[in-house]
Scaffold this motif. Structure first.
Motif, PDB file in Angstrom:
ATOM      1  N   GLY A  68      -4.570  -5.588   6.848  1.00  0.00           N
ATOM      2  CA  GLY A  68      -4.822  -4.560   5.844  1.00  0.00           C
ATOM      3  C   GLY A  68      -3.621  -3.709   5.531  1.00  0.00           C
ATOM      4  N   THR A  69      -3.683  -3.078   4.368  1.00  0.00           N
ATOM      5  CA  THR A  69      -2.668  -2.115   3.943  1.00  0.00           C
ATOM      6  C   THR A  69      -3.390  -0.912   3.356  1.00  0.00           C
ATOM      7  N   GLN A  70      -2.946   0.268   3.728  1.00  0.00           N
ATOM      8  CA  GLN A  70      -3.643   1.505   3.353  1.00  0.00           C
ATOM      9  C   GLN A  70      -3.266   1.946   1.944  1.00  0.00           C
ATOM     10  N   VAL A  71      -4.280   2.278   1.183  1.00  0.00           N
ATOM     11  CA  VAL A  71      -4.091   2.855  -0.144  1.00  0.00           C
ATOM     12  C   VAL A  71      -4.732   4.236  -0.146  1.00  0.00           C
ATOM     13  N   THR A  72      -3.955   5.244  -0.518  1.00  0.00           N
ATOM     14  CA  THR A  72      -4.444   6.612  -0.572  1.00  0.00           C
ATOM     15  C   THR A  72      -4.193   7.163  -1.962  1.00  0.00           C
ATOM     16  N   GLY A  93       0.817  -1.198   0.000  1.00  0.00           N
ATOM     17  CA  GLY A  93       0.000   0.000   0.000  1.00  0.00           C
ATOM     18  C   GLY A  93       0.857   1.256   0.000  1.00  0.00           C
ATOM     19  N   GLY A  94       0.211   2.387  -0.201  1.00  0.00           N
ATOM     20  CA  GLY A  94       0.938   3.647  -0.203  1.00  0.00           C
ATOM     21  C   GLY A  94       0.080   4.755  -0.748  1.00  0.00           C
ATOM     22  N   SER A  95       0.732   5.851  -1.091  1.00  0.00           N
ATOM     23  CA  SER A  95       0.045   7.022  -1.623  1.00  0.00           C
ATOM     24  C   SER A  95       0.434   7.233  -3.073  1.00  0.00           C
ATOM     25  N   VAL A  96      -0.575   7.428  -3.905  1.00  0.00           N
ATOM     26  CA  VAL A  96      -0.342   7.705  -5.318  1.00  0.00           C
ATOM     27  C   VAL A  96      -1.283   8.804  -5.759  1.00  0.00           C
ATOM     28  N   GLN A  97      -0.988   9.382  -6.901  1.00  0.00           N
ATOM     29  CA  GLN A  97      -1.884  10.380  -7.479  1.00  0.00           C
ATOM     30  C   GLN A  97      -2.901   9.683  -8.372  1.00  0.00           C
ATOM     31  N   GLU A 148     -11.627   7.873  -5.168  1.00  0.00           N
ATOM     32  CA  GLU A 148     -12.702   7.118  -4.519  1.00  0.00           C
ATOM     33  C   GLU A 148     -12.249   5.729  -4.093  1.00  0.00           C
ATOM     34  N   GLU A 149     -11.061   5.343  -4.500  1.00  0.00           N
ATOM     35  CA  GLU A 149     -10.540   4.033  -4.130  1.00  0.00           C
ATOM     36  C   GLU A 149      -9.609   4.084  -2.928  1.00  0.00           C
ATOM     37  N   THR A 150      -9.511   5.238  -2.329  1.00  0.00           N
ATOM     38  CA  THR A 150      -8.776   5.368  -1.075  1.00  0.00           C
ATOM     39  C   THR A 150      -9.479   4.532  -0.008  1.00  0.00           C
ATOM     40  N   ALA A 151      -8.733   3.617   0.595  1.00  0.00           N
ATOM     41  CA  ALA A 151      -9.327   2.693   1.558  1.00  0.00           C
ATOM     42  C   ALA A 151      -8.242   1.835   2.178  1.00  0.00           C
ATOM     43  N   MET A 152      -8.641   1.103   3.201  1.00  0.00           N
ATOM     44  CA  MET A 152      -7.794   0.036   3.722  1.00  0.00           C
ATOM     45  C   MET A 152      -8.132  -1.211   2.918  1.00  0.00           C
ATOM     46  N   TYR A 153      -7.107  -1.837   2.373  1.00  0.00           N
ATOM     47  CA  TYR A 153      -7.302  -3.030   1.561  1.00  0.00           C
ATOM     48  C   TYR A 153      -6.900  -4.259   2.368  1.00  0.00           C
ATOM     49  N   HIS A 154      -7.797  -5.224   2.404  1.00  0.00           N
ATOM     50  CA  HIS A 154      -7.581  -6.437   3.188  1.00  0.00           C
ATOM     51  C   HIS A 154      -7.550  -7.661   2.284  1.00  0.00           C
ATOM     52  N   CYS A 155      -6.651  -8.548   2.585  1.00  0.00           N
ATOM     53  CA  CYS A 155      -6.590  -9.861   1.966  1.00  0.00           C
ATOM     54  C   CYS A 155      -7.403 -10.827   2.829  1.00  0.00           C
ATOM     55  N   ALA A 156      -8.059 -11.787   2.207  1.00  0.00           N
ATOM     56  CA  ALA A 156      -8.855 -12.763   2.951  1.00  0.00           C
ATOM     57  C   ALA A 156      -8.700 -14.145   2.329  1.00  0.00           C
ATOM     58  N   ALA A 157      -8.852 -15.162   3.177  1.00  0.00           N
ATOM     59  CA  ALA A 157      -8.734 -16.541   2.721  1.00  0.00           C
ATOM     60  C   ALA A 157      -9.953 -17.342   3.140  1.00  0.00           C
ATOM     61  N   ALA A 158     -10.430 -18.163   2.226  1.00  0.00           N
ATOM     62  CA  ALA A 158     -11.475 -19.136   2.539  1.00  0.00           C
ATOM     63  C   ALA A 158     -10.818 -20.510   2.546  1.00  0.00           C
ATOM     64  N   THR A 159     -10.830 -21.162   3.702  1.00  0.00           N
ATOM     65  CA  THR A 159     -10.178 -22.467   3.803  1.00  0.00           C
ATOM     66  C   THR A 159     -11.167 -23.624   3.757  1.00  0.00           C
ATOM     67  N   GLY A 174      -4.796   8.215 -11.261  1.00  0.00           N
ATOM     68  CA  GLY A 174      -4.245   7.627 -12.474  1.00  0.00           C
ATOM     69  C   GLY A 174      -3.039   6.740 -12.234  1.00  0.00           C
ATOM     70  N   GLY A 175      -2.555   6.733 -11.010  1.00  0.00           N
ATOM     71  CA  GLY A 175      -1.375   5.947 -10.688  1.00  0.00           C
ATOM     72  C   GLY A 175      -1.678   4.481 -10.456  1.00  0.00           C
ATOM     73  N   SER A 176      -0.624   3.747 -10.134  1.00  0.00           N
ATOM     74  CA  SER A 176      -0.730   2.300  -9.950  1.00  0.00           C
ATOM     75  C   SER A 176      -0.075   1.866  -8.644  1.00  0.00           C
ATOM     76  N   LEU A 177      -0.584   0.778  -8.123  1.00  0.00           N
ATOM     77  CA  LEU A 177       0.024   0.125  -6.969  1.00  0.00           C
ATOM     78  C   LEU A 177      -0.139  -1.378  -7.138  1.00  0.00           C
ATOM     79  N   ARG A 178       0.787  -2.111  -6.545  1.00  0.00           N
ATOM     80  CA  ARG A 178       0.692  -3.567  -6.533  1.00  0.00           C
ATOM     81  C   ARG A 178       0.677  -4.045  -5.098  1.00  0.00           C
ATOM     82  N   LEU A 179      -0.432  -4.617  -4.691  1.00  0.00           N
ATOM     83  CA  LEU A 179      -0.552  -5.154  -3.348  1.00  0.00           C
ATOM     84  C   LEU A 179      -0.163  -6.626  -3.343  1.00  0.00           C
ATOM     85  N   SER A 180       0.446  -7.036  -2.250  1.00  0.00           N
ATOM     86  CA  SER A 180       0.809  -8.435  -2.073  1.00  0.00           C
ATOM     87  C   SER A 180       0.185  -8.969  -0.798  1.00  0.00           C
ATOM     88  N   CYS A 181      -0.112 -10.241  -0.811  1.00  0.00           N
ATOM     89  CA  CYS A 181      -0.614 -10.919   0.382  1.00  0.00           C
ATOM     90  C   CYS A 181       0.166 -12.225   0.531  1.00  0.00           C
TER      91      CYS A 181
END
Length: 129
Positions: free
Chosen positions: A122-126, A9-13, A89-100, A15-22
């Motif tokens: 979670g990881t914050q995306v701004t 997560g992080g801050s972007v302007q 509008e996509e500023t949020a805390m992003y959470h990874c989840a698993a169904a076992t 039109g920017g891009s981010l790659r989240l990992s879990c």
């Protein structure tokens, strides 16, 4: 017991891009389905995307189709969410989840919170305009 750790997560302007990992511990093979969710302050949690751990099939919520890509690396026990053309509008805390397990209401690997039984912190995306 499955543990999930998000990063990227992080801050972007706009039109920017981010790659989240879990990262999934002890093994991604303990899960049948992995999902990403996001929650902005004062809003309900929203399912973003899901991936079947075995088949690799993906499902996206309509608002991210064509911009987000969910993938997995089973050997590395990781799932990745590539997010392009981000908007404020996509500023949020992003959470990874698993169904076992496949609960009685199972209708497939979809980004619907009730099928998941493990969640990351979670990881914050701004996204700034």
């Amino acid at each position: 017991q499955v543990q999930l750790e998000e990063s990227g997560g992080g801050s972007v302007q706009t039109g920017g891009s981010l790659r989240l990992s879990c990262t999934v511990s002890p093994s991604i093979h303990d899960a049948v389905c992995m999902g990403w969710f996001r929650q902005a302050p004062g809003k309900e949690r929203e399912g973003v995307a899901s991936i079947d751990v075995g088949f690799g099939t993906t499902v996206y919520t309509d608002s991210v189709k064509g911009r987000f890509t969910l993938s997995r690396d089973n050997a590395a026990n990781k799932v990745y969410l590539q997010m392009d053309t981000l908007g404020p509008e996509e500023t949020a805390m992003y959470h990874c989840a698993a169904a076992t397990i496949r609960k009685g209401s199972w209708r497939g690997c979809v980004p619907t919170s009730e099928i998941y039984n493990y969640w990351g912190q979670g990881t914050q995306v701004t996204v700034s305009s």
